[in-house]
Design a protein around this motif. Structure first.
Motif, PDB file in Angstrom:
ATOM      1  N   LEU A  56       5.610   9.380  -9.808  1.00 12.91           N
ATOM      2  CA  LEU A  56       6.273  10.240  -8.832  1.00 12.91           C
ATOM      3  C   LEU A  56       7.288   9.439  -8.024  1.00 12.91           C
ATOM      4  O   LEU A  56       7.070   8.275  -7.697  1.00 12.91           O
ATOM      5  CB  LEU A  56       5.237  10.846  -7.875  1.00 12.91           C
ATOM      6  CG  LEU A  56       4.155  11.723  -8.500  1.00 12.91           C
ATOM      7  CD1 LEU A  56       3.127  12.116  -7.443  1.00 12.91           C
ATOM      8  CD2 LEU A  56       4.774  12.964  -9.129  1.00 12.91           C
ATOM      9  N   GLU A  57       8.380  10.071  -7.679  1.00  8.94           N
ATOM     10  CA  GLU A  57       9.396   9.409  -6.854  1.00  8.94           C
ATOM     11  C   GLU A  57       9.102   9.687  -5.385  1.00  8.94           C
ATOM     12  O   GLU A  57       9.899  10.299  -4.664  1.00  8.94           O
ATOM     13  CB  GLU A  57      10.787   9.896  -7.262  1.00  8.94           C
ATOM     14  CG  GLU A  57      11.165   9.505  -8.679  1.00  8.94           C
ATOM     15  CD  GLU A  57      12.561   9.967  -9.066  1.00  8.94           C
ATOM     16  OE1 GLU A  57      13.225  10.618  -8.231  1.00  8.94           O
ATOM     17  OE2 GLU A  57      12.987   9.672 -10.199  1.00  8.94           O
ATOM     18  N   VAL A  58       7.920   9.241  -4.960  1.00  7.27           N
ATOM     19  CA  VAL A  58       7.493   9.430  -3.582  1.00  7.27           C
ATOM     20  C   VAL A  58       6.863   8.135  -3.083  1.00  7.27           C
ATOM     21  O   VAL A  58       6.537   7.239  -3.865  1.00  7.27           O
ATOM     22  CB  VAL A  58       6.466  10.584  -3.444  1.00  7.27           C
ATOM     23  CG1 VAL A  58       7.064  11.896  -3.916  1.00  7.27           C
ATOM     24  CG2 VAL A  58       5.188  10.269  -4.214  1.00  7.27           C
ATOM     25  N   THR A  59       6.688   8.057  -1.781  1.00 11.70           N
ATOM     26  CA  THR A  59       5.944   6.958  -1.170  1.00 11.70           C
ATOM     27  C   THR A  59       4.480   7.383  -1.095  1.00 11.70           C
ATOM     28  O   THR A  59       4.151   8.367  -0.435  1.00 11.70           O
ATOM     29  CB  THR A  59       6.480   6.662   0.239  1.00 11.70           C
ATOM     30  OG1 THR A  59       7.861   6.308   0.150  1.00 11.70           O
ATOM     31  CG2 THR A  59       5.700   5.525   0.892  1.00 11.70           C
ATOM     32  N   SER A  60       3.615   6.669  -1.798  1.00  8.02           N
ATOM     33  CA  SER A  60       2.209   7.069  -1.885  1.00  8.02           C
ATOM     34  C   SER A  60       1.309   6.031  -1.224  1.00  8.02           C
ATOM     35  O   SER A  60       1.532   4.830  -1.362  1.00  8.02           O
ATOM     36  CB  SER A  60       1.784   7.232  -3.348  1.00  8.02           C
ATOM     37  OG  SER A  60       2.562   8.210  -3.993  1.00  8.02           O
ATOM     38  N   VAL A  61       0.292   6.542  -0.519  1.00 14.03           N
ATOM     39  CA  VAL A  61      -0.777   5.696   0.007  1.00 14.03           C
ATOM     40  C   VAL A  61      -2.084   6.285  -0.500  1.00 14.03           C
ATOM     41  O   VAL A  61      -2.389   7.452  -0.234  1.00 14.03           O
ATOM     42  CB  VAL A  61      -0.785   5.647   1.547  1.00 14.03           C
ATOM     43  CG1 VAL A  61      -1.903   4.729   2.048  1.00 14.03           C
ATOM     44  CG2 VAL A  61       0.563   5.181   2.085  1.00 14.03           C
ATOM     45  N   VAL A  62      -2.850   5.491  -1.243  1.00 10.74           N
ATOM     46  CA  VAL A  62      -4.047   6.008  -1.888  1.00 10.74           C
ATOM     47  C   VAL A  62      -5.235   5.113  -1.565  1.00 10.74           C
ATOM     48  O   VAL A  62      -5.189   3.898  -1.784  1.00 10.74           O
ATOM     49  CB  VAL A  62      -3.831   6.136  -3.417  1.00 10.74           C
ATOM     50  CG1 VAL A  62      -3.294   4.856  -4.027  1.00 10.74           C
ATOM     51  CG2 VAL A  62      -5.109   6.558  -4.117  1.00 10.74           C
ATOM     52  N   ALA A  63      -6.271   5.702  -0.989  1.00 14.00           N
ATOM     53  CA  ALA A  63      -7.511   4.979  -0.707  1.00 14.00           C
ATOM     54  C   ALA A  63      -8.339   4.921  -1.976  1.00 14.00           C
ATOM     55  O   ALA A  63      -8.578   5.938  -2.626  1.00 14.00           O
ATOM     56  CB  ALA A  63      -8.284   5.662   0.420  1.00 14.00           C
ATOM     57  N   LEU A  64      -8.782   3.717  -2.331  1.00 13.21           N
ATOM     58  CA  LEU A  64      -9.551   3.508  -3.551  1.00 13.21           C
ATOM     59  C   LEU A  64     -10.725   2.579  -3.281  1.00 13.21           C
ATOM     60  O   LEU A  64     -10.678   1.759  -2.355  1.00 13.21           O
ATOM     61  CB  LEU A  64      -8.668   2.891  -4.644  1.00 13.21           C
ATOM     62  CG  LEU A  64      -7.534   3.744  -5.213  1.00 13.21           C
ATOM     63  CD1 LEU A  64      -6.591   2.880  -6.032  1.00 13.21           C
ATOM     64  CD2 LEU A  64      -8.087   4.883  -6.059  1.00 13.21           C
ATOM     65  N   HIS A  65     -11.752   2.695  -4.127  1.00 12.69           N
ATOM     66  CA  HIS A  65     -12.860   1.743  -4.092  1.00 12.69           C
ATOM     67  C   HIS A  65     -12.776   0.745  -5.243  1.00 12.69           C
ATOM     68  O   HIS A  65     -13.192  -0.399  -5.103  1.00 12.69           O
ATOM     69  CB  HIS A  65     -14.201   2.483  -4.162  1.00 12.69           C
ATOM     70  CG  HIS A  65     -14.704   2.939  -2.832  1.00 12.69           C
ATOM     71  ND1 HIS A  65     -14.973   2.073  -1.793  1.00 12.69           N
ATOM     72  CD2 HIS A  65     -14.996   4.171  -2.367  1.00 12.69           C
ATOM     73  CE1 HIS A  65     -15.404   2.750  -0.751  1.00 12.69           C
ATOM     74  NE2 HIS A  65     -15.416   4.030  -1.073  1.00 12.69           N
ATOM     75  N   ASP A  66     -12.235   1.190  -6.370  1.00  7.17           N
ATOM     76  CA  ASP A  66     -12.204   0.356  -7.570  1.00  7.17           C
ATOM     77  C   ASP A  66     -11.063  -0.658  -7.468  1.00  7.17           C
ATOM     78  O   ASP A  66      -9.883  -0.300  -7.513  1.00  7.17           O
ATOM     79  CB  ASP A  66     -12.027   1.246  -8.803  1.00  7.17           C
ATOM     80  CG  ASP A  66     -12.242   0.499 -10.107  1.00  7.17           C
ATOM     81  OD1 ASP A  66     -11.641  -0.576 -10.281  1.00  7.17           O
ATOM     82  OD2 ASP A  66     -12.996   1.008 -10.961  1.00  7.17           O
ATOM     83  N   LEU A  67     -11.411  -1.933  -7.349  1.00  9.07           N
ATOM     84  CA  LEU A  67     -10.395  -2.975  -7.175  1.00  9.07           C
ATOM     85  C   LEU A  67      -9.510  -3.109  -8.409  1.00  9.07           C
ATOM     86  O   LEU A  67      -8.309  -3.389  -8.291  1.00  9.07           O
ATOM     87  CB  LEU A  67     -11.067  -4.316  -6.866  1.00  9.07           C
ATOM     88  CG  LEU A  67     -11.961  -4.368  -5.626  1.00  9.07           C
ATOM     89  CD1 LEU A  67     -12.469  -5.791  -5.402  1.00  9.07           C
ATOM     90  CD2 LEU A  67     -11.223  -3.864  -4.394  1.00  9.07           C
ATOM     91  N   ASN A  68     -10.074  -2.912  -9.591  1.00  9.54           N
ATOM     92  CA  ASN A  68      -9.277  -3.069 -10.806  1.00  9.54           C
ATOM     93  C   ASN A  68      -8.308  -1.914 -11.012  1.00  9.54           C
ATOM     94  O   ASN A  68      -7.189  -2.109 -11.483  1.00  9.54           O
ATOM     95  CB  ASN A  68     -10.193  -3.248 -12.016  1.00  9.54           C
ATOM     96  CG  ASN A  68     -10.838  -4.630 -12.028  1.00  9.54           C
ATOM     97  OD1 ASN A  68     -10.168  -5.635 -11.808  1.00  9.54           O
ATOM     98  ND2 ASN A  68     -12.137  -4.673 -12.251  1.00  9.54           N
ATOM     99  N   LEU A  69      -8.720  -0.690 -10.649  1.00 12.16           N
ATOM    100  CA  LEU A  69      -7.768   0.424 -10.682  1.00 12.16           C
ATOM    101  C   LEU A  69      -6.631   0.164  -9.698  1.00 12.16           C
ATOM    102  O   LEU A  69      -5.459   0.428 -10.001  1.00 12.16           O
ATOM    103  CB  LEU A  69      -8.474   1.732 -10.334  1.00 12.16           C
ATOM    104  CG  LEU A  69      -9.289   2.418 -11.426  1.00 12.16           C
ATOM    105  CD1 LEU A  69      -9.962   3.669 -10.868  1.00 12.16           C
ATOM    106  CD2 LEU A  69      -8.429   2.773 -12.629  1.00 12.16           C
ATOM    107  N   ALA A  70      -6.973  -0.347  -8.523  1.00 13.16           N
ATOM    108  CA  ALA A  70      -5.943  -0.651  -7.525  1.00 13.16           C
ATOM    109  C   ALA A  70      -4.985  -1.716  -8.041  1.00 13.16           C
ATOM    110  O   ALA A  70      -3.763  -1.611  -7.888  1.00 13.16           O
ATOM    111  CB  ALA A  70      -6.594  -1.101  -6.224  1.00 13.16           C
ATOM    112  N   ALA A  71      -5.523  -2.761  -8.664  1.00 13.46           N
ATOM    113  CA  ALA A  71      -4.677  -3.836  -9.184  1.00 13.46           C
ATOM    114  C   ALA A  71      -3.775  -3.342 -10.304  1.00 13.46           C
ATOM    115  O   ALA A  71      -2.633  -3.786 -10.442  1.00 13.46           O
ATOM    116  CB  ALA A  71      -5.556  -4.978  -9.689  1.00 13.46           C
TER     117      ALA A  71
END
Length: 263
Positions: free
Chosen positions: A184-199
């Protein structure tokens, strides 16, 4: 310039939830918000969206304090996907997604052709086109989550805030969802628990601990063995198996009581 927070503090029942938090998500990028349970991730997202007001500090949208902007103007810009949503009203999936058009319409006016196009596009992008006429209450938890994301996409936001959107999703849909957010061409902030998904999917990470930002930067800079031990209380190895700058975290076990590094 886009959504940002500076020196934000928030309390609840006399307890400090956010303590001088500053966050500046890079425009057009995906920022991952990480931290243990109770670190303030959900509260920070609600403050960024304007649902909660900070006790001190300021949240700005294009440099203007959020509290000085009309709620409708903020809603046209910022879409929010909460952890869970429910309704007692009999709605179809399409009805739920159409709610995303509310900030763009006058009260009691019918949807325009542009509104309906936005709804159809959101259903297709989230893989729900085949469920458009299903009743909301018949959906699984994962399907409801995707419907909420479709509603947010129908809003056509420039900023997207997601609170643990991969909850209730199987592995395939977790990756599909985060890939979609990244496209998406947006500014996203997403809370996650999975460190590998975040990485894997985030361009920028912000780590919270006890309501404070303890690290921020690219995944390769932030996800270190020392930081993971200090924040999560576990021993981990951090490698870069693909050589692409994306770290991989393997948890080896919990730290012995009293050995966790101090903040």
């Amino acid at each position: 310039m886009t959504l940002a927070a500076a020196g934000v503090t928030r309390t609840a029942d006399g307890r400090l939830i956010l303590d001088g938090v500053g966050i500046t998500p890079p425009p057009g990028a995906v920022t991952g918000l990480l931290g243990p349970n109770g670190s303030g991730k959900s509260t920070l997202l609600r403050v960024l969206s304007g649902v909660l007001a900070p006790a001190s500090g300021v949240v700005t949208l294009d440099g203007a304090p959020l509290g000085e902007l009309r709620r409708r103007d903020v809603a046209r810009r910022v879409a929010v996907v909460e952890q869970q949503a429910d309704t007692l009203v009999e709605l179809t999936v399409t009805d739920v997604v159409r709610l995303g058009r509310t900030p763009h319409r006058r009260a009691w006016t019918p949807l325009t052709a542009a509104d309906e196009r936005a709804v159809r596009d959101a259903l297709e992008r989230t893989g729900l086109a085949g469920h458009a006429d299903r009743a909301w209450h018949t959906l699984s938890g994962g399907e409801r989550q995707r419907a909420q994301i479709a509603r947010a996409l129908a809003q056509e936001p420039r900023e997207l805030l997601l609170d643990e959107p991969t909850n209730h999703l199987d592995i395939q849909h977790q990756h599909d969802l985060l890939h979609l957010v990244g496209e998406l061409e947006v500014t996203s902030v997403v809370a996650l628990h999975d460190l590998n998904l975040a990485a894997m999917y985030c361009d920028h990470l912000v780590i919270l601990r006890q309501g404070r930002v303890v690290a921020a930067g690219a995944p390769r800079q932030v996800l270190t063995e020392e930081l993971i031990a200090a924040v999560y209380g576990v021993r981990a190895s951090v490698t870069e198996p693909d050589g692409d700058g994306r770290p991989y975290v393997r948890v080896l076990g919990t730290l012995t009581r009293g050995t966790a590094p101090s903040r």
